[in-house]
Motif scaffolding. Structure first.
Motif, PDB file in Angstrom:
ATOM      1  N   GLY A  26       0.802  -1.223   0.000  1.00  0.00           N
ATOM      2  CA  GLY A  26       0.000   0.000   0.000  1.00  0.00           C
ATOM      3  C   GLY A  26       0.832   1.269   0.000  1.00  0.00           C
ATOM      4  O   GLY A  26       2.059   1.241  -0.187  1.00  0.00           O
ATOM      5  N   TRP A  27       0.167   2.382   0.225  1.00  0.00           N
ATOM      6  CA  TRP A  27       0.781   3.705   0.237  1.00  0.00           C
ATOM      7  C   TRP A  27       1.785   3.820   1.382  1.00  0.00           C
ATOM      8  O   TRP A  27       1.489   3.477   2.527  1.00  0.00           O
ATOM      9  N   LEU A  28       2.983   4.322   1.072  1.00  0.00           N
ATOM     10  CA  LEU A  28       4.002   4.630   2.075  1.00  0.00           C
ATOM     11  C   LEU A  28       4.453   6.072   1.881  1.00  0.00           C
ATOM     12  O   LEU A  28       4.448   6.578   0.748  1.00  0.00           O
ATOM     13  N   ARG A  29       4.863   6.702   2.974  1.00  0.00           N
ATOM     14  CA  ARG A  29       5.426   8.046   2.859  1.00  0.00           C
ATOM     15  C   ARG A  29       6.756   7.965   2.115  1.00  0.00           C
ATOM     16  O   ARG A  29       7.595   7.132   2.427  1.00  0.00           O
ATOM     17  N   ASN A  30       6.927   8.824   1.120  1.00  0.00           N
ATOM     18  CA  ASN A  30       8.167   8.808   0.343  1.00  0.00           C
ATOM     19  C   ASN A  30       9.388   9.019   1.238  1.00  0.00           C
ATOM     20  O   ASN A  30       9.383   9.863   2.136  1.00  0.00           O
ATOM     21  N   ASN A  31      10.426   8.230   0.990  1.00  0.00           N
ATOM     22  CA  ASN A  31      11.662   8.310   1.758  1.00  0.00           C
ATOM     23  C   ASN A  31      12.768   7.680   0.910  1.00  0.00           C
ATOM     24  O   ASN A  31      12.847   6.462   0.774  1.00  0.00           O
ATOM     25  N   LYS A  32      13.591   8.542   0.320  1.00  0.00           N
ATOM     26  CA  LYS A  32      14.613   8.059  -0.608  1.00  0.00           C
ATOM     27  C   LYS A  32      15.579   7.097   0.079  1.00  0.00           C
ATOM     28  O   LYS A  32      15.975   6.064  -0.469  1.00  0.00           O
ATOM     29  N   GLU A  33      15.958   7.451   1.310  1.00  0.00           N
ATOM     30  CA  GLU A  33      16.893   6.617   2.063  1.00  0.00           C
ATOM     31  C   GLU A  33      16.337   5.204   2.265  1.00  0.00           C
ATOM     32  O   GLU A  33      17.071   4.220   2.266  1.00  0.00           O
ATOM     33  N   TYR A  34      15.021   5.111   2.436  1.00  0.00           N
ATOM     34  CA  TYR A  34      14.357   3.824   2.657  1.00  0.00           C
ATOM     35  C   TYR A  34      13.951   3.144   1.348  1.00  0.00           C
ATOM     36  O   TYR A  34      13.366   2.060   1.365  1.00  0.00           O
ATOM     37  N   GLY A  35      14.223   3.798   0.231  1.00  0.00           N
ATOM     38  CA  GLY A  35      13.849   3.208  -1.050  1.00  0.00           C
ATOM     39  C   GLY A  35      12.376   3.312  -1.365  1.00  0.00           C
ATOM     40  O   GLY A  35      11.842   2.509  -2.141  1.00  0.00           O
ATOM     41  N   VAL A  36      11.703   4.285  -0.773  1.00  0.00           N
ATOM     42  CA  VAL A  36      10.271   4.486  -1.046  1.00  0.00           C
ATOM     43  C   VAL A  36      10.125   5.667  -1.996  1.00  0.00           C
ATOM     44  O   VAL A  36      10.405   6.811  -1.630  1.00  0.00           O
ATOM     45  N   GLU A  37       9.717   5.366  -3.226  1.00  0.00           N
ATOM     46  CA  GLU A  37       9.478   6.409  -4.216  1.00  0.00           C
ATOM     47  C   GLU A  37       8.117   6.192  -4.847  1.00  0.00           C
ATOM     48  O   GLU A  37       7.661   5.053  -4.989  1.00  0.00           O
ATOM     49  N   ASP A  38       7.457   7.294  -5.188  1.00  0.00           N
ATOM     50  CA  ASP A  38       6.072   7.231  -5.684  1.00  0.00           C
ATOM     51  C   ASP A  38       5.192   6.476  -4.699  1.00  0.00           C
ATOM     52  O   ASP A  38       4.270   5.759  -5.087  1.00  0.00           O
ATOM     53  N   HIS A  39       5.544   6.595  -3.414  1.00  0.00           N
ATOM     54  CA  HIS A  39       4.758   6.001  -2.314  1.00  0.00           C
ATOM     55  C   HIS A  39       4.695   4.474  -2.379  1.00  0.00           C
ATOM     56  O   HIS A  39       3.780   3.859  -1.840  1.00  0.00           O
ATOM     57  N   LYS A  40       5.688   3.862  -3.012  1.00  0.00           N
ATOM     58  CA  LYS A  40       5.739   2.398  -3.131  1.00  0.00           C
ATOM     59  C   LYS A  40       7.039   1.853  -2.538  1.00  0.00           C
ATOM     60  O   LYS A  40       8.098   2.463  -2.660  1.00  0.00           O
ATOM     61  N   ALA A  41       6.943   0.687  -1.931  1.00  0.00           N
ATOM     62  CA  ALA A  41       8.122   0.039  -1.354  1.00  0.00           C
ATOM     63  C   ALA A  41       8.981  -0.602  -2.431  1.00  0.00           C
ATOM     64  O   ALA A  41       8.472  -1.066  -3.461  1.00  0.00           O
ATOM     65  N   THR A  42      10.289  -0.637  -2.181  1.00  0.00           N
ATOM     66  CA  THR A  42      11.222  -1.416  -3.001  1.00  0.00           C
ATOM     67  C   THR A  42      12.029  -2.312  -2.064  1.00  0.00           C
ATOM     68  O   THR A  42      11.932  -2.206  -0.838  1.00  0.00           O
ATOM     69  N   GLU A  43      12.855  -3.172  -2.631  1.00  0.00           N
ATOM     70  CA  GLU A  43      13.673  -4.084  -1.830  1.00  0.00           C
ATOM     71  C   GLU A  43      14.599  -3.336  -0.871  1.00  0.00           C
ATOM     72  O   GLU A  43      14.983  -3.859   0.177  1.00  0.00           O
ATOM     73  N   LYS A  44      14.930  -2.092  -1.219  1.00  0.00           N
ATOM     74  CA  LYS A  44      15.824  -1.297  -0.368  1.00  0.00           C
ATOM     75  C   LYS A  44      15.210  -1.043   1.016  1.00  0.00           C
ATOM     76  O   LYS A  44      15.914  -0.738   1.985  1.00  0.00           O
ATOM     77  N   LEU A  45      13.891  -1.179   1.128  1.00  0.00           N
ATOM     78  CA  LEU A  45      13.195  -0.920   2.395  1.00  0.00           C
ATOM     79  C   LEU A  45      13.604  -1.900   3.503  1.00  0.00           C
ATOM     80  O   LEU A  45      13.568  -1.565   4.686  1.00  0.00           O
ATOM     81  N   ARG A  46      14.017  -3.091   3.090  1.00  0.00           N
ATOM     82  CA  ARG A  46      14.209  -4.159   4.085  1.00  0.00           C
ATOM     83  C   ARG A  46      15.209  -3.764   5.176  1.00  0.00           C
ATOM     84  O   ARG A  46      16.337  -3.384   4.900  1.00  0.00           O
ATOM     85  N   GLY A  47      14.746  -3.860   6.425  1.00  0.00           N
ATOM     86  CA  GLY A  47      15.613  -3.638   7.577  1.00  0.00           C
ATOM     87  C   GLY A  47      15.980  -2.186   7.844  1.00  0.00           C
ATOM     88  O   GLY A  47      16.788  -1.918   8.738  1.00  0.00           O
ATOM     89  N   GLN A  48      15.370  -1.230   7.134  1.00  0.00           N
ATOM     90  CA  GLN A  48      15.784   0.159   7.296  1.00  0.00           C
ATOM     91  C   GLN A  48      15.479   0.702   8.691  1.00  0.00           C
ATOM     92  O   GLN A  48      16.150   1.615   9.163  1.00  0.00           O
ATOM     93  N   SER A  49      14.492   0.150   9.365  1.00  0.00           N
ATOM     94  CA  SER A  49      14.147   0.613  10.722  1.00  0.00           C
ATOM     95  C   SER A  49      14.593  -0.366  11.799  1.00  0.00           C
ATOM     96  O   SER A  49      14.129  -0.292  12.939  1.00  0.00           O
ATOM     97  N   GLN A  50      15.483  -1.277  11.465  1.00  0.00           N
ATOM     98  CA  GLN A  50      15.805  -2.363  12.404  1.00  0.00           C
ATOM     99  C   GLN A  50      16.415  -1.861  13.706  1.00  0.00           C
ATOM    100  O   GLN A  50      16.325  -2.549  14.733  1.00  0.00           O
ATOM    101  N   GLY A  51      17.012  -0.666  13.713  1.00  0.00           N
ATOM    102  CA  GLY A  51      17.549  -0.123  14.955  1.00  0.00           C
ATOM    103  C   GLY A  51      16.482   0.080  16.018  1.00  0.00           C
ATOM    104  O   GLY A  51      16.791   0.079  17.218  1.00  0.00           O
TER     105      GLY A  51
END
Length: 413
Positions: free
Chosen positions: A141-166
């Motif tokens: 679904g819709w995600l807030r855009n975040n280049k660092e997290y790999g979210v563009e056009d409000h869509k997830a990509t594989e880059k998202l994995r583990g970005q918030s693991q801290g």
């Protein structure tokens, strides 16, 4: 002179000396002035009255649960994380409409034959963001855009994995015998103001209705309602100790956790982290984020009635210490950070302090801290408060405290 008034009103207060004088409503005084002096009076009269005020004036009333909860286990492994854990992914249908919103819950559970106490939380960027485990489904679904997290056009990509693991020390949680259940809050209601046309709200509109009524649910109440639907599932799962589910949330989801704990008695304990205005912080202090500011920046979070209290906090019939009081007698831990002045750490502490008499009336321990605890010296009483160094975030030290608090007051370890 009058033209400068709005600018003066918008000034952010960061100085205790600038806080206006105010009087807090007493949670143990009824509407007619009667003193609440027994647990029976609280449970039968005052608690329902205060809950109703928060529903009407702040968060909005949510609809009843669907008559039947439908869910599907979409993935399961008993050898997750190199054999250290069980992983379950469950899709919960939130409405009777098969095409309606689905809450995707990810669970990591310690490997044991016994039902496990579990932290139930919502996350900000989808389940795949909490851990690099490649088996976790990417959010669709819709995600807030975040280049660092790999979210563009409000869509997830594989880059998202583990970005918030801290923020999610899964190893620590499992090692201490707890499960973690988490879901993306946007599955319930995407976090942007579109007049409540997406997410869960339209599925409960009456014929011809276009948006919630002024006393009906905003997004925080919707996210809390979704937590209850997750609890519906956890309650029937033989792997979960359903009487030991702790709801925890950070920031806007800390506000959500407190409201979920107030309306949902099945949560055994409540933990809010840096929840601030509309969460644990007293609104009347107007310190950091104010009611006007939050309603302006995030008009979808609360119900429309709450806008009556923009620059008018004293007129609100409730304040946030009474929200914490609605959790009583269940354990509640309020957590702050020194660097998060926007969330008013002192106001969060004072809410716990002024909720304490309700805990004591109900025959349990209140807050064991007459003064605001020092940094890194948490008061982990049944109604607890902790403040750490650092900023608006969730850290491993926070989870260490959540676990110690749960050990003391939920599992009795």
């Amino acid at each position: 002179m009058s033209s400068s008034l709005p600018a003066q009103q918008e000034k952010v207060i960061y100085d205790e000396a600038e806080i206006p004088k105010f009087t807090l409503p007493d949670p143990l005084v009824a509407e007619d002035g009667t003193k609440i002096e027994s647990a029976q009076q609280w449970n039968e009269t005052q608690r329902p009255y205060l809950l109703g005020l928060f529903e009407r004036e702040v968060y909005g009333k949510a609809p009843a649960a669907p008559e039947k909860i439908e869910y599907q286990v979409t993935e399961s492994s008993d050898e997750a994380l190199d054999g250290k854990a069980r992983r379950r992914q469950v899709a919960i249908q939130l409405t009777d409409d098969p095409d309606g919103p689905v809450l995707n819950v990810l669970m990591y559970l310690p490997k044991t034959d016994k039902p496990v106490p579990t932290f139930m939380t919502l996350n900000f960027y989808g389940n795949a963001s909490i851990h690099p485990d490649p088996a976790i489904h990417l959010p669709e679904g819709w995600l807030r855009n975040n280049k660092e997290y790999g979210v563009e056009d409000h869509k997830a990509t594989e880059k998202l994995r583990g970005q918030s693991q801290g923020r999610w020390p899964v190893d620590l949680i499992l090692e201490n015998g707890y499960g973690l259940a988490t879901a993306y809050y946007g599955d319930i209601d995407p976090d942007f103001d579109d007049g409540f046309q997406n997410g869960i709200h339209p599925y409960f509109y009456a014929e011809g209705q276009k948006k919630p009524k002024p006393e009906e649910w905003g997004s925080i109440a919707a996210w809390a309602w979704g937590l209850s639907r997750a609890m519906d599932y956890l309650e029937q799962s033989p792997e979960i100790a359903s009487d030991q589910v702790i709801v925890m949330g950070h920031s806007r989801l800390g506000k959500t956790a407190l409201w979920a704990g107030a309306v949902e008695p099945r949560f055994a304990a409540v933990i809010s982290n840096n929840s601030g205005c509309g969460g644990a912080a007293l609104s009347r202090r107007r310190f950091g984020e104010s009611v006007k500011r939050i309603n302006t920046s995030f008009p979808h979070w609360f119900n429309d009635n709450f806008t009556k209290y923009n620059h008018n906090e004293d007129a609100c019939p409730v304040d946030q210490h009474e929200l914490i009081a609605l959790v009583a007698p269940r354990p509640c831990l309020v957590c702050s950070a020194v660097g998060d002045r926007w969330a008013d750490p002192r106001g969060e502490y004072l809410s716990a302090k002024y909720a304490s008499p309700v805990y004591e009336l109900l025959g349990v321990e209140g807050l064991k801290a007459e003064e605001m605890p020092s940094v890194d010296e948490p008061a982990l009483s049944r109604l607890g408060y902790a403040i750490r160094p650092g900023k608006h975030d969730v850290m491993r030290i926070d989870w260490e405290r959540y676990i110690e608090f749960a050990d003391n007051h939920v599992t009795g370890k």
